[in-house]
Motif scaffolding. Structure first.
Motif, PDB file in Angstrom:
ATOM      1  N   GLN A  60       6.855   2.922  -6.053  1.00 24.10           N
ATOM      2  CA  GLN A  60       8.075   2.253  -6.513  1.00 24.10           C
ATOM      3  C   GLN A  60       8.306   2.349  -8.011  1.00 24.10           C
ATOM      4  N   ILE A  61       7.388   2.945  -8.750  1.00 22.08           N
ATOM      5  CA  ILE A  61       7.595   3.106 -10.193  1.00 22.08           C
ATOM      6  C   ILE A  61       8.868   3.914 -10.463  1.00 22.08           C
ATOM      7  N   THR A  62       9.139   4.879  -9.627  1.00 22.92           N
ATOM      8  CA  THR A  62      10.387   5.638  -9.780  1.00 22.92           C
ATOM      9  C   THR A  62      11.509   4.876  -9.096  1.00 22.92           C
ATOM     10  N   LEU A  63      12.699   5.012  -9.603  1.00 31.19           N
ATOM     11  CA  LEU A  63      13.849   4.313  -9.026  1.00 31.19           C
ATOM     12  C   LEU A  63      14.123   4.812  -7.615  1.00 31.19           C
ATOM     13  N   ILE A  64      13.951   6.103  -7.383  1.00 29.59           N
ATOM     14  CA  ILE A  64      14.191   6.672  -6.057  1.00 29.59           C
ATOM     15  C   ILE A  64      13.133   6.175  -5.074  1.00 29.59           C
ATOM     16  N   GLY A  65      11.915   5.954  -5.551  1.00 32.25           N
ATOM     17  CA  GLY A  65      10.837   5.500  -4.686  1.00 32.25           C
ATOM     18  C   GLY A  65      10.928   4.036  -4.304  1.00 32.25           C
ATOM     19  N   PRO A 113      12.173   3.543  -0.462  1.00 30.89           N
ATOM     20  CA  PRO A 113      11.135   3.745   0.549  1.00 30.89           C
ATOM     21  C   PRO A 113      10.004   2.711   0.462  1.00 30.89           C
ATOM     22  N   ALA A 114       9.651   2.288  -0.748  1.00 33.23           N
ATOM     23  CA  ALA A 114       8.597   1.287  -0.900  1.00 33.23           C
ATOM     24  C   ALA A 114       9.032  -0.048  -0.295  1.00 33.23           C
ATOM     25  N   ALA A 115      10.272  -0.434  -0.525  1.00 32.60           N
ATOM     26  CA  ALA A 115      10.781  -1.684   0.047  1.00 32.60           C
ATOM     27  C   ALA A 115      10.856  -1.593   1.569  1.00 32.60           C
ATOM     28  N   ALA A 116      11.302  -0.464   2.084  1.00 31.16           N
ATOM     29  CA  ALA A 116      11.357  -0.280   3.540  1.00 31.16           C
ATOM     30  C   ALA A 116       9.959  -0.342   4.141  1.00 31.16           C
ATOM     31  N   TRP A 117       9.008   0.292   3.482  1.00 30.92           N
ATOM     32  CA  TRP A 117       7.615   0.287   3.945  1.00 30.92           C
ATOM     33  C   TRP A 117       7.074  -1.140   3.982  1.00 30.92           C
TER      34      TRP A 117
END
Length: 66
Positions: A28-33, A36-40
């Motif tokens: 999640q450090i990247t804005l795009i990530g 997916p991190a929140a969904a995970w």
């Protein structure tokens, strides 16, 4: 649930999954990530809650059989 969406890595750490939380933080450090991190984190939380419900049902079924 709100914690899993806003701070996904912290959601894992609070539930005792420290290594998973660190991996999620790196994602999640990247804005795009972040998405997916929140969904995970949300899916993981929902799966954990479902496992808890299943465990309660199994215990109740075993108690009724005795």
């Amino acid at each position: 649930m709100l914690l899993a969406i806003l701070l996904p890595f912290l959601s894992f750490i609070v539930r005792g999954k420290v290594l998973t939380g660190i991996i999620c933080l790196v994602l999640q450090i990247t804005l795009i990530g972040w998405i997916p991190a929140a969904a995970w984190a949300v899916l993981s939380l929902n799966n954990e809650r479902a496992e808890g419900r299943n465990d309660k049902l199994i215990k109740a079924m075993r108690n009724n059989q005795k």
